[in-house]
Design an enzyme around this catalytic site. Structure first.
Site, PDB file in Angstrom:
ATOM      1  CB  ALA A  61      36.464  35.680  41.341  1.00 21.45           C
ATOM      2  N   GLY A 105      32.994  38.374  38.166  1.00 18.61           N
ATOM      3  CA  GLY A 105      32.131  37.552  38.879  1.00 18.61           C
ATOM      4  C   GLY A 105      31.047  38.526  39.561  1.00 18.61           C
ATOM      5  CD  GLU A 108      30.850  35.693  35.460  1.00 25.70           C
ATOM      6  OE1 GLU A 108      31.880  35.692  36.365  1.00 25.70           O
ATOM      7  OE2 GLU A 108      31.201  34.822  34.423  1.00 25.70           O
ATOM      8  CD  GLU A 128      35.368  38.189  33.690  1.00 23.35           C
ATOM      9  OE1 GLU A 128      35.211  39.046  32.568  1.00 23.35           O
ATOM     10  OE2 GLU A 128      34.472  37.483  34.421  1.00 23.35           O
TER      11      GLU A 128
HETATM   12  C1  LIG Z   1      34.316  34.720  38.604  1.00 22.18           C
HETATM   13  C2  LIG Z   1      35.724  34.778  37.724  1.00 22.18           C
HETATM   14  C3  LIG Z   1      36.021  33.317  37.560  1.00 22.18           C
HETATM   15  C4  LIG Z   1      36.557  35.608  37.496  1.00 22.18           C
HETATM   16  C5  LIG Z   1      36.737  37.082  37.841  1.00 22.18           C
HETATM   17  O1  LIG Z   1      35.573  37.586  38.468  1.00 22.18           O
HETATM   18  S1  LIG Z   1      37.840  37.927  37.628  1.00 22.18           S
HETATM   19  C6  LIG Z   1      37.831  39.460  38.152  1.00 22.18           C
HETATM   20  C7  LIG Z   1      37.102  40.456  37.344  1.00 22.18           C
HETATM   21  N1  LIG Z   1      37.292  41.878  37.883  1.00 22.18           N
HETATM   22  C8  LIG Z   1      38.091  42.571  37.699  1.00 22.18           C
HETATM   23  O2  LIG Z   1      38.975  42.386  36.829  1.00 22.18           O
HETATM   24  C9  LIG Z   1      37.914  44.129  38.443  1.00 22.18           C
HETATM   25  C10 LIG Z   1      39.271  44.293  39.277  1.00 22.18           C
HETATM   26  N2  LIG Z   1      39.167  45.615  39.817  1.00 22.18           N
HETATM   27  C11 LIG Z   1      39.268  46.451  39.226  1.00 22.18           C
HETATM   28  O3  LIG Z   1      39.531  46.918  38.049  1.00 22.18           O
HETATM   29  C12 LIG Z   1      39.396  48.014  39.996  1.00 22.18           C
HETATM   30  O4  LIG Z   1      39.428  47.697  41.266  1.00 22.18           O
HETATM   31  C13 LIG Z   1      37.943  48.992  39.720  1.00 22.18           C
HETATM   32  C14 LIG Z   1      38.005  49.111  38.406  1.00 22.18           C
HETATM   33  C15 LIG Z   1      37.018  48.041  40.174  1.00 22.18           C
HETATM   34  C16 LIG Z   1      38.196  49.969  40.741  1.00 22.18           C
HETATM   35  O5  LIG Z   1      39.149  50.711  40.529  1.00 22.18           O
HETATM   36  P1  LIG Z   1      39.698  51.620  41.638  1.00 22.18           P
HETATM   37  O6  LIG Z   1      40.907  52.442  41.150  1.00 22.18           O
HETATM   38  O7  LIG Z   1      38.365  52.767  42.137  1.00 22.18           O
HETATM   39  O8  LIG Z   1      39.920  51.059  43.070  1.00 22.18           O
HETATM   40  P2  LIG Z   1      41.243  50.022  43.186  1.00 22.18           P
HETATM   41  O9  LIG Z   1      42.333  50.819  44.173  1.00 22.18           O
HETATM   42  O10 LIG Z   1      41.573  49.240  41.931  1.00 22.18           O
HETATM   43  O11 LIG Z   1      40.505  48.948  44.119  1.00 22.18           O
HETATM   44  C17 LIG Z   1      40.516  48.998  45.755  1.00 22.18           C
HETATM   45  C18 LIG Z   1      41.057  47.824  46.422  1.00 22.18           C
HETATM   46  O12 LIG Z   1      40.115  46.607  45.998  1.00 22.18           O
HETATM   47  C19 LIG Z   1      40.792  45.515  45.475  1.00 22.18           C
HETATM   48  N3  LIG Z   1      40.140  44.751  44.463  1.00 22.18           N
HETATM   49  C20 LIG Z   1      39.424  45.308  43.549  1.00 22.18           C
HETATM   50  N4  LIG Z   1      38.749  44.341  42.741  1.00 22.18           N
HETATM   51  C21 LIG Z   1      39.449  43.363  43.197  1.00 22.18           C
HETATM   52  C22 LIG Z   1      39.177  41.965  43.066  1.00 22.18           C
HETATM   53  N5  LIG Z   1      38.424  41.492  41.940  1.00 22.18           N
HETATM   54  N6  LIG Z   1      39.930  40.937  43.598  1.00 22.18           N
HETATM   55  C23 LIG Z   1      40.929  41.056  44.708  1.00 22.18           C
HETATM   56  N7  LIG Z   1      40.874  42.531  45.015  1.00 22.18           N
HETATM   57  C24 LIG Z   1      40.227  43.587  44.290  1.00 22.18           C
HETATM   58  C25 LIG Z   1      42.142  46.151  45.072  1.00 22.18           C
HETATM   59  O13 LIG Z   1      43.192  45.424  44.905  1.00 22.18           O
HETATM   60  C26 LIG Z   1      42.455  47.363  46.017  1.00 22.18           C
HETATM   61  O14 LIG Z   1      42.955  46.889  47.148  1.00 22.18           O
HETATM   62  P3  LIG Z   1      44.362  47.503  47.627  1.00 22.18           P
HETATM   63  O15 LIG Z   1      43.809  48.688  48.270  1.00 22.18           O
HETATM   64  O16 LIG Z   1      44.649  46.496  48.891  1.00 22.18           O
HETATM   65  O17 LIG Z   1      45.216  47.429  46.662  1.00 22.18           O
END
Ligand SMILES: CC(C)=CC(=O)SCCNC(=O)CCNC(=O)[C@H](O)C(C)(C)COP(=O)(O)OP(=O)(O)OC[C@H]1O[C@@H](n2cnc3c(N)ncnc32)[C@H](O)[C@@H]1OP(=O)(O)O
Length: 251
Positions: A61, A105, A108, A128
Protein backbone atom coordinates in the site's frame (compact mmCIF):
# COMPACT_ATOMS: atom_id res chain seq x y z
CA UNK A 1 -1.50 3.48 -13.47
CA UNK A 2 -2.97 0.36 -15.07
CA UNK A 3 -2.31 -0.97 -18.57
CA UNK A 4 -4.63 -3.56 -20.05
CA UNK A 5 -4.42 -5.73 -23.12
CA UNK A 6 -6.06 -8.85 -24.48
CA UNK A 7 -3.79 -11.78 -25.44
CA UNK A 8 -5.88 -14.61 -26.86
CA UNK A 9 -8.41 -15.54 -24.18
CA UNK A 10 -6.44 -13.75 -21.44
CA UNK A 11 -7.19 -10.28 -20.15
CA UNK A 12 -3.81 -8.96 -19.02
CA UNK A 13 -3.71 -6.22 -16.39
CA UNK A 14 -0.33 -4.63 -15.71
CA UNK A 15 0.23 -2.45 -12.63
CA UNK A 16 2.15 0.50 -14.00
CA UNK A 17 3.43 2.93 -11.41
CA UNK A 18 7.17 2.36 -11.84
CA UNK A 19 8.47 5.38 -9.91
CA UNK A 20 6.89 4.04 -6.72
CA UNK A 21 7.44 0.30 -7.38
CA UNK A 22 3.70 -0.06 -8.06
CA UNK A 23 2.76 1.12 -4.57
CA UNK A 24 -0.96 0.53 -4.34
CA UNK A 25 -2.47 3.98 -3.99
CA UNK A 26 -6.18 4.72 -4.00
CA UNK A 27 -6.24 5.71 -7.67
CA UNK A 28 -4.43 2.54 -8.76
CA UNK A 29 -6.79 0.34 -6.75
CA UNK A 30 -9.79 2.10 -8.29
CA UNK A 31 -8.43 1.54 -11.81
CA UNK A 32 -7.64 -2.08 -10.96
CA UNK A 33 -11.20 -2.73 -9.79
CA UNK A 34 -12.58 -1.21 -12.97
CA UNK A 35 -10.28 -3.31 -15.21
CA UNK A 36 -11.10 -6.52 -13.32
CA UNK A 37 -14.83 -5.83 -13.67
CA UNK A 38 -14.50 -5.14 -17.40
CA UNK A 39 -12.58 -8.37 -18.14
CA UNK A 40 -14.87 -10.41 -15.89
CA UNK A 41 -17.88 -9.21 -17.89
CA UNK A 42 -16.25 -9.85 -21.30
CA UNK A 43 -17.32 -13.26 -22.71
CA UNK A 44 -14.21 -13.39 -24.93
CA UNK A 45 -11.98 -13.51 -21.83
CA UNK A 46 -11.46 -16.86 -20.07
CA UNK A 47 -9.04 -15.80 -17.35
CA UNK A 48 -7.29 -12.70 -16.10
CA UNK A 49 -3.53 -12.25 -15.66
CA UNK A 50 -2.46 -9.65 -13.11
CA UNK A 51 1.17 -8.60 -13.30
CA UNK A 52 3.55 -5.74 -12.52
CA UNK A 53 7.01 -4.80 -13.73
CA UNK A 54 10.32 -6.67 -13.72
CA UNK A 55 11.30 -4.85 -10.52
CA UNK A 56 8.04 -5.03 -8.61
CA UNK A 57 4.68 -6.71 -8.72
CA UNK A 58 3.77 -4.19 -6.00
CA UNK A 59 5.71 -2.87 -2.98
CA UNK A 60 2.59 -2.61 -0.84
CA UNK A 61 0.00 0.00 0.00
CA UNK A 62 1.15 3.56 -0.62
CA UNK A 63 2.97 4.59 2.56
CA UNK A 64 2.82 8.30 1.66
CA UNK A 65 -0.96 8.05 1.40
CA UNK A 66 -1.24 6.16 4.70
CA UNK A 67 1.26 8.15 6.76
CA UNK A 68 -1.08 10.82 8.12
CA UNK A 69 -4.17 8.69 8.62
CA UNK A 70 -5.64 8.78 12.12
CA UNK A 71 -8.00 6.62 14.15
CA UNK A 72 -11.07 6.66 14.23
CA UNK A 73 -11.11 8.14 10.72
CA UNK A 74 -9.41 5.04 9.31
CA UNK A 75 -12.00 2.87 11.05
CA UNK A 76 -14.99 4.90 9.86
CA UNK A 77 -13.70 5.13 6.28
CA UNK A 78 -11.89 1.79 5.94
CA UNK A 79 -9.46 2.54 3.13
CA UNK A 80 -8.81 -1.15 2.48
CA UNK A 81 -12.44 -2.32 2.39
CA UNK A 82 -14.25 -3.32 -0.78
CA UNK A 83 -11.89 -1.46 -3.10
CA UNK A 84 -9.01 -3.77 -2.19
CA UNK A 85 -11.14 -6.86 -2.37
CA UNK A 86 -12.42 -6.35 -5.92
CA UNK A 87 -10.27 -9.27 -7.07
CA UNK A 88 -12.19 -11.58 -4.72
CA UNK A 89 -15.47 -10.87 -6.51
CA UNK A 90 -14.18 -11.90 -9.96
CA UNK A 91 -15.84 -15.10 -11.24
CA UNK A 92 -13.11 -16.00 -13.74
CA UNK A 93 -9.73 -17.38 -12.67
CA UNK A 94 -7.24 -14.64 -11.81
CA UNK A 95 -3.55 -15.53 -12.16
CA UNK A 96 -0.96 -13.37 -10.41
CA UNK A 97 2.27 -13.25 -12.42
CA UNK A 98 4.83 -11.97 -9.93
CA UNK A 99 8.33 -10.68 -10.68
CA UNK A 100 10.39 -8.64 -8.22
CA UNK A 101 8.89 -7.35 -4.98
CA UNK A 102 5.47 -8.49 -3.78
CA UNK A 103 5.45 -6.90 -0.35
CA UNK A 104 2.77 -5.99 2.15
CA UNK A 105 -0.38 -5.22 0.17
CA UNK A 106 1.43 -6.47 -2.95
CA UNK A 107 1.85 -9.92 -1.42
CA UNK A 108 -1.74 -9.74 -0.14
CA UNK A 109 -3.05 -8.81 -3.58
CA UNK A 110 -1.15 -11.73 -5.16
CA UNK A 111 -2.59 -14.08 -2.53
CA UNK A 112 -6.14 -12.84 -3.27
CA UNK A 113 -5.66 -14.13 -6.82
CA UNK A 114 -6.51 -17.75 -7.57
CA UNK A 115 -2.92 -18.81 -8.13
CA UNK A 116 0.52 -17.28 -8.27
CA UNK A 117 3.15 -17.86 -10.96
CA UNK A 118 6.50 -16.46 -9.88
CA UNK A 119 9.55 -15.34 -11.82
CA UNK A 120 12.91 -16.42 -10.38
CA UNK A 121 13.31 -12.80 -9.25
CA UNK A 122 10.16 -12.73 -7.11
CA UNK A 123 10.40 -11.76 -3.45
CA UNK A 124 7.42 -12.10 -1.14
CA UNK A 125 7.08 -10.48 2.24
CA UNK A 126 4.84 -8.88 4.85
CA UNK A 127 7.17 -6.15 6.15
CA UNK A 128 4.44 -4.04 7.80
CA UNK A 129 5.95 -4.70 11.24
CA UNK A 130 8.84 -2.42 10.21
CA UNK A 131 6.31 0.40 9.78
CA UNK A 132 4.73 -0.14 13.19
CA UNK A 133 1.64 -1.86 11.75
CA UNK A 134 0.57 -5.38 10.80
CA UNK A 135 -0.88 -6.78 7.55
CA UNK A 136 -4.32 -5.25 6.90
CA UNK A 137 -5.50 -6.84 3.64
CA UNK A 138 -5.59 -10.47 4.71
CA UNK A 139 -1.86 -11.24 4.86
CA UNK A 140 -1.80 -12.75 8.33
CA UNK A 141 -4.62 -15.11 7.32
CA UNK A 142 -3.89 -16.05 3.70
CA UNK A 143 -0.13 -16.40 4.22
CA UNK A 144 -0.74 -18.69 7.20
CA UNK A 145 -3.17 -20.80 5.16
CA UNK A 146 -0.65 -20.99 2.34
CA UNK A 147 2.62 -21.74 4.13
CA UNK A 148 1.68 -22.73 7.68
CA UNK A 149 1.97 -21.02 11.03
CA UNK A 150 5.71 -21.06 11.76
CA UNK A 151 6.86 -19.67 8.42
CA UNK A 152 4.04 -17.11 8.29
CA UNK A 153 4.68 -16.06 11.87
CA UNK A 154 8.37 -15.56 11.19
CA UNK A 155 7.65 -13.44 8.12
CA UNK A 156 4.93 -11.35 9.79
CA UNK A 157 6.90 -10.87 13.01
CA UNK A 158 10.23 -9.99 11.39
CA UNK A 159 9.38 -8.75 7.88
CA UNK A 160 11.72 -11.36 6.36
CA UNK A 161 11.30 -11.78 2.62
CA UNK A 162 10.95 -15.15 0.92
CA UNK A 163 12.50 -15.74 -2.51
CA UNK A 164 10.76 -17.53 -5.36
CA UNK A 165 12.37 -20.90 -4.73
CA UNK A 166 11.39 -20.90 -1.05
CA UNK A 167 7.89 -19.66 -1.94
CA UNK A 168 7.44 -22.58 -4.31
CA UNK A 169 8.73 -25.06 -1.73
CA UNK A 170 6.40 -23.60 0.89
CA UNK A 171 3.36 -23.81 -1.41
CA UNK A 172 2.79 -20.08 -1.82
CA UNK A 173 3.34 -20.19 -5.58
CA UNK A 174 2.25 -22.77 -8.12
CA UNK A 175 5.38 -22.62 -10.25
CA UNK A 176 8.61 -20.65 -10.77
CA UNK A 177 9.42 -19.68 -14.36
CA UNK A 178 12.14 -17.62 -16.05
CA UNK A 179 11.43 -13.89 -15.71
CA UNK A 180 11.37 -13.37 -19.47
CA UNK A 181 8.58 -15.90 -19.98
CA UNK A 182 6.51 -15.03 -16.89
CA UNK A 183 3.60 -13.33 -18.66
CA UNK A 184 3.60 -15.72 -21.62
CA UNK A 185 3.43 -18.69 -19.20
CA UNK A 186 0.51 -17.02 -17.39
CA UNK A 187 -1.23 -16.33 -20.71
CA UNK A 188 -0.65 -19.97 -21.76
CA UNK A 189 -2.35 -21.04 -18.55
CA UNK A 190 -5.29 -18.74 -19.35
CA UNK A 191 -5.47 -20.23 -22.86
CA UNK A 192 -5.54 -23.74 -21.41
CA UNK A 193 -8.37 -22.72 -19.07
CA UNK A 194 -10.15 -21.05 -22.01
CA UNK A 195 -10.28 -24.41 -23.80
CA UNK A 196 -12.20 -26.07 -20.96
CA UNK A 197 -15.87 -26.09 -20.00
CA UNK A 198 -16.64 -22.61 -18.60
CA UNK A 199 -19.17 -23.80 -15.95
CA UNK A 200 -16.72 -26.48 -14.74
CA UNK A 201 -13.94 -23.87 -14.50
CA UNK A 202 -16.15 -21.46 -12.54
CA UNK A 203 -17.29 -24.20 -10.17
CA UNK A 204 -13.76 -25.56 -9.71
CA UNK A 205 -12.64 -22.07 -8.69
CA UNK A 206 -15.57 -21.70 -6.30
CA UNK A 207 -14.94 -25.11 -4.73
CA UNK A 208 -11.22 -24.62 -4.13
CA UNK A 209 -11.69 -21.11 -2.75
CA UNK A 210 -14.39 -22.41 -0.39
CA UNK A 211 -11.67 -24.45 1.33
CA UNK A 212 -10.34 -21.16 2.71
CA UNK A 213 -13.66 -20.10 4.18
CA UNK A 214 -15.76 -23.12 5.12
CA UNK A 215 -15.31 -25.91 7.68
CA UNK A 216 -14.35 -29.20 5.95
CA UNK A 217 -17.81 -30.74 6.13
CA UNK A 218 -19.54 -27.73 4.61
CA UNK A 219 -16.84 -27.42 1.96
CA UNK A 220 -17.30 -31.03 0.96
CA UNK A 221 -21.10 -30.50 0.81
CA UNK A 222 -20.63 -27.48 -1.44
CA UNK A 223 -18.26 -29.44 -3.66
CA UNK A 224 -20.80 -32.27 -3.94
CA UNK A 225 -23.60 -29.88 -4.95
CA UNK A 226 -21.41 -28.24 -7.58
CA UNK A 227 -20.17 -31.62 -8.84
CA UNK A 228 -23.72 -32.97 -9.20
CA UNK A 229 -24.84 -29.74 -10.86
CA UNK A 230 -22.25 -30.24 -13.60
CA UNK A 231 -24.25 -33.25 -14.83
CA UNK A 232 -26.71 -30.67 -16.12
CA UNK A 233 -24.11 -29.03 -18.38
CA UNK A 234 -23.18 -29.62 -22.00
CA UNK A 235 -19.55 -29.61 -20.91
CA UNK A 236 -19.99 -32.84 -18.95
CA UNK A 237 -21.80 -34.50 -21.89
CA UNK A 238 -19.14 -33.39 -24.36
CA UNK A 239 -16.18 -34.16 -22.07
CA UNK A 240 -17.26 -37.71 -21.32
CA UNK A 241 -18.41 -38.44 -24.89
CA UNK A 242 -15.06 -37.20 -26.25
CA UNK A 243 -13.13 -39.41 -23.83
CA UNK A 244 -15.07 -42.51 -24.80
CA UNK A 245 -14.88 -41.67 -28.52
CA UNK A 246 -11.11 -41.13 -28.14
CA UNK A 247 -11.19 -37.57 -29.49
CA UNK A 248 -10.48 -34.10 -28.15
CA UNK A 249 -13.47 -32.42 -26.47
CA UNK A 250 -14.96 -29.31 -28.06
CA UNK A 251 -16.26 -27.20 -25.20
C1 LIG B 1 -1.89 -3.13 2.56
C2 LIG B 1 -1.50 -2.51 3.82
C3 LIG B 1 -2.59 -2.31 4.77
C4 LIG B 1 -0.27 -2.10 4.17
C5 LIG B 1 0.96 -2.11 3.40
O1 LIG B 1 1.09 -2.64 2.31
S1 LIG B 1 2.23 -1.28 4.11
C6 LIG B 1 3.52 -1.28 2.92
C7 LIG B 1 4.31 -2.53 2.98
N1 LIG B 1 5.44 -2.42 2.08
C8 LIG B 1 6.63 -2.02 2.46
O2 LIG B 1 6.86 -1.71 3.62
C9 LIG B 1 7.71 -1.96 1.40
C10 LIG B 1 8.22 -0.53 1.26
N2 LIG B 1 9.28 -0.46 0.29
C11 LIG B 1 10.53 -0.89 0.53
O3 LIG B 1 10.86 -1.43 1.56
C12 LIG B 1 11.54 -0.64 -0.53
O4 LIG B 1 11.06 0.35 -1.40
C13 LIG B 1 11.87 -1.90 -1.38
C14 LIG B 1 12.60 -2.93 -0.49
C15 LIG B 1 10.63 -2.53 -1.97
C16 LIG B 1 12.81 -1.50 -2.56
O5 LIG B 1 13.92 -0.80 -2.06
P1 LIG B 1 14.84 0.02 -3.08
O6 LIG B 1 15.96 0.58 -2.27
O7 LIG B 1 15.20 -0.86 -4.23
O8 LIG B 1 13.89 1.16 -3.67
P2 LIG B 1 13.37 2.48 -2.93
O9 LIG B 1 14.28 3.61 -3.25
O10 LIG B 1 13.08 2.21 -1.51
O11 LIG B 1 11.96 2.69 -3.66
C17 LIG B 1 11.84 3.33 -4.93
C18 LIG B 1 10.73 4.37 -4.82
O12 LIG B 1 9.52 3.66 -4.56
C19 LIG B 1 8.90 4.23 -3.39
N3 LIG B 1 8.15 3.19 -2.68
C20 LIG B 1 8.49 1.90 -2.49
N4 LIG B 1 7.56 1.27 -1.80
C21 LIG B 1 6.61 2.16 -1.52
C22 LIG B 1 5.36 2.11 -0.83
N5 LIG B 1 4.91 0.96 -0.29
N6 LIG B 1 4.64 3.23 -0.75
C23 LIG B 1 5.04 4.39 -1.29
N7 LIG B 1 6.21 4.50 -1.99
C24 LIG B 1 6.96 3.40 -2.09
C25 LIG B 1 10.05 4.73 -2.58
O13 LIG B 1 9.60 5.68 -1.63
C26 LIG B 1 10.93 5.32 -3.66
O14 LIG B 1 10.37 6.56 -4.04
P3 LIG B 1 11.29 7.88 -4.13
O15 LIG B 1 12.26 7.55 -5.22
O16 LIG B 1 10.34 8.97 -4.49
O17 LIG B 1 11.97 8.04 -2.80
Amino acid sequence: MILTEVQGRAGVIRLNRPAALNALCDQLMGELGEALGRFDADPAIAAIVLTGSERAFAAGADIKEMQNRRFPGTYLHDFIGARWEAVLTVRKPVIAAVAGFALGGGCELAMMCDLILAAETAKFGQPEINLGIIPGAGGSQRLTHAIGKSKAMEMVLTGRMMNAEEAERAGLVARVVPAESLVSEAVALAEKIGGLSAPAVAMAKEAVNAAFELPLREGVRLERRLFLGLFGTEGQKEGMAAFLEKRKPRF
